[in-house]
Motif scaffolding. Structure first.
Motif, PDB file in Angstrom:
ATOM      1  N   THR A 100      12.044   1.887   9.346  1.00 16.36           N
ATOM      2  CA  THR A 100      12.009   3.087   8.494  1.00 16.36           C
ATOM      3  C   THR A 100      13.409   3.624   8.217  1.00 16.36           C
ATOM      4  O   THR A 100      13.662   4.814   8.400  1.00 16.36           O
ATOM      5  CB  THR A 100      11.172   4.199   9.154  1.00 16.36           C
ATOM      6  OG1 THR A 100      11.706   4.467  10.472  1.00 16.36           O
ATOM      7  CG2 THR A 100       9.719   3.812   9.254  1.00 16.36           C
ATOM      8  N   CYS A 143       2.615   5.845   8.644  1.00 15.44           N
ATOM      9  CA  CYS A 143       3.315   6.892   9.392  1.00 15.44           C
ATOM     10  C   CYS A 143       2.367   7.660  10.306  1.00 15.44           C
ATOM     11  O   CYS A 143       1.370   8.238   9.853  1.00 15.44           O
ATOM     12  CB  CYS A 143       3.998   7.858   8.430  1.00 15.44           C
ATOM     13  SG  CYS A 143       5.131   9.002   9.254  1.00 15.44           S
ATOM     14  N   PRO A 148       7.396   7.359  12.596  1.00 13.26           N
ATOM     15  CA  PRO A 148       7.363   6.640  11.326  1.00 13.26           C
ATOM     16  C   PRO A 148       7.488   5.146  11.563  1.00 13.26           C
ATOM     17  O   PRO A 148       8.175   4.711  12.492  1.00 13.26           O
ATOM     18  CB  PRO A 148       8.587   7.187  10.591  1.00 13.26           C
ATOM     19  CG  PRO A 148       9.549   7.535  11.692  1.00 13.26           C
ATOM     20  CD  PRO A 148       8.697   8.002  12.852  1.00 13.26           C
ATOM     21  N   LEU A 153       7.655   7.232   6.080  1.00  7.41           N
ATOM     22  CA  LEU A 153       8.350   8.328   6.759  1.00  7.41           C
ATOM     23  C   LEU A 153       7.527   9.600   6.849  1.00  7.41           C
ATOM     24  O   LEU A 153       7.745  10.423   7.728  1.00  7.41           O
ATOM     25  CB  LEU A 153       9.666   8.618   6.035  1.00  7.41           C
ATOM     26  CG  LEU A 153      10.704   7.494   6.174  1.00  7.41           C
ATOM     27  CD1 LEU A 153      11.712   7.542   5.041  1.00  7.41           C
ATOM     28  CD2 LEU A 153      11.410   7.606   7.520  1.00  7.41           C
TER      29      LEU A 153
END
Length: 368
Positions: A100, A143, A148, A153
């Motif tokens: 991420t 997520c 995440p 995210l």
């Protein structure tokens, strides 16, 4: 019919920096031009460009949105996670979870991506548009509230659902995820709940490796309200439509939602570089036809599609265009440039029989 299309150029500016997906570069491993992150802006940007060129964009109600508000974010993500994300983002970027990476301003772009989904769902529920497509980026279905992963995210769809419920706009929400990867984040948020049905159709043990099993049906009040359909590599048009007809549509009929939200990933496409499924432009169009008909039958046509994965820069735009053609009822067409290649493939009766038997076993387990 009015279809809302929610997008923002700033979402295309989300960046992961230098990042290798499967192994570090160096030695005999040559660096990749784009830093190794397959979640690039090009699949989304080229979809929007294709829509502009064919004229499809002009048939839609094109809108943007504000960033998702902090109270909406905190219904899914703890304040400690959001604060840490903002801190790292302001300091130049980094990585908080697994796969991420983000650059400076990543927090604001992720909140905008979630905001597109929030606004699309709210507008559909308030009758401002009949259905909607949110071109959200970064994606959201992997997520977790405080972790995440998988390029995700913020949990875009979960945030949108909770915001709609908090405003009294929706009671029962069905989330159908046909991204090739298991929608583990969305599943996690609603796993104990009976007011949100989550259905994930995915490639078995692609990503994440340890989630998405048929036996994971929900917990406590949510037992029976989470359905996983893990398919072996090689599933394509016939198998996916059989899943829709034998599992997904019966599940929606049984649940009778106020609105259907689709986590619309295109990485089950035949040319995707990080999956092994065989779906085509026609597959995504046919699945959209089915879920749109279900929405018209069950919940007044209220249907929201939120963009998730899909990593073929050439093929994703045509899959997305077909979905939005069907969603909006537009006569604009962007014909599959690879249709001739797919059409030359011979039907595989043995494979179809294998997948049909597997799908029948899962349907029976779910009571369909």
């Amino acid at each position: 019919m009015t279809t809302g299309f929610y997008w923002d150029e700033r979402c295309f500016w989300h960046a992961g920096g230098t990042y290798a997906l499967t192994m570090p570069v160096g030695g005999l491993v040559q660096p990749l031009a784009a830093g190794g992150l397959p979640e690039s802006p090009e699949t989304k940007r080229r979809l929007k460009n294709l829509m502009d060129v064919t004229g499809l964009t002009s048939d839609l109600s094109v809108r943007s949105a504000d960033m998702a508000a902090r109270p909406d974010l905190e219904r899914v993500h703890p304040a400690s996670y959001l604060d840490r994300f903002k801190e790292v983002s302001d300091a130049g970027g980094g990585e908080l979870g697994l796969r991420t990476p983000f650059s400076r301003g990543g927090y604001e772009i992720a909140a905008l991506s979630a905001g597109l989904a929030v606004q699309a769902l709210a507008d559909v529920m308030q009758g401002k548009v009949e259905n909607a497509y949110a071109l959200s980026r970064p994606p959201g279905h992997h997520c977790l509230p405080d972790w995440p992963n998988g390029f995700c995210l913020m949990a875009n769809i979960a945030i949108a659902v909770e915001a709609a419920k908090a405003r009294g706009l929706a009671g029962r929400v069905a989330v159908l995820d046909w991204d090739v990867h298991h929608g583990n984040g969305t599943e996690h948020v609603f796993y104990d709940r009976d007011d949100v049905l989550t259905v994930s159709v995915h490639q078995e043990r692609n990503y994440p490796l340890d989630t998405g099993d048929v036996a994971d049906r929900g917990r406590s009040a949510g037992e029976g309200y989470n359905i996983n359909v893990p398919l072996p590599p090689g599933a394509g048009h016939v198998a996916y439509l059989e899943v829709m007809d034998r599992i997904v549509l019966p599940a929606l009929d049984r649940f009778r939602p106020d609105v259907i939200v689709v986590a619309c990933g295109f990485d089950a496409g035949i040319y995707d570089p990080i999956a092994q499924m065989l779906c085509t432009v026609e597959t995504f169009g046919a699945m959209t036809e089915r879920v749109k008909a279900a929405a018209e039958r069950l919940c007044g046509g209220r249907l929201v599609m939120v963009h998730e994965g899909g990593y073929s820069e050439v093929y994703v735009p045509f899959c997305g265009h077909r979905v939005i053609e069907v969603l909006s009822g537009s006569a604009r067409r962007a014909e599959d440039p690879m249709a001739h290649t797919v059409a030359t493939r011979q039907p595989n009766a043995r494979a179809d029989a294998f997948f049909s038997g597997l799908i029948a076993e899962m349907a029976a387990e779910f009571g369909f």
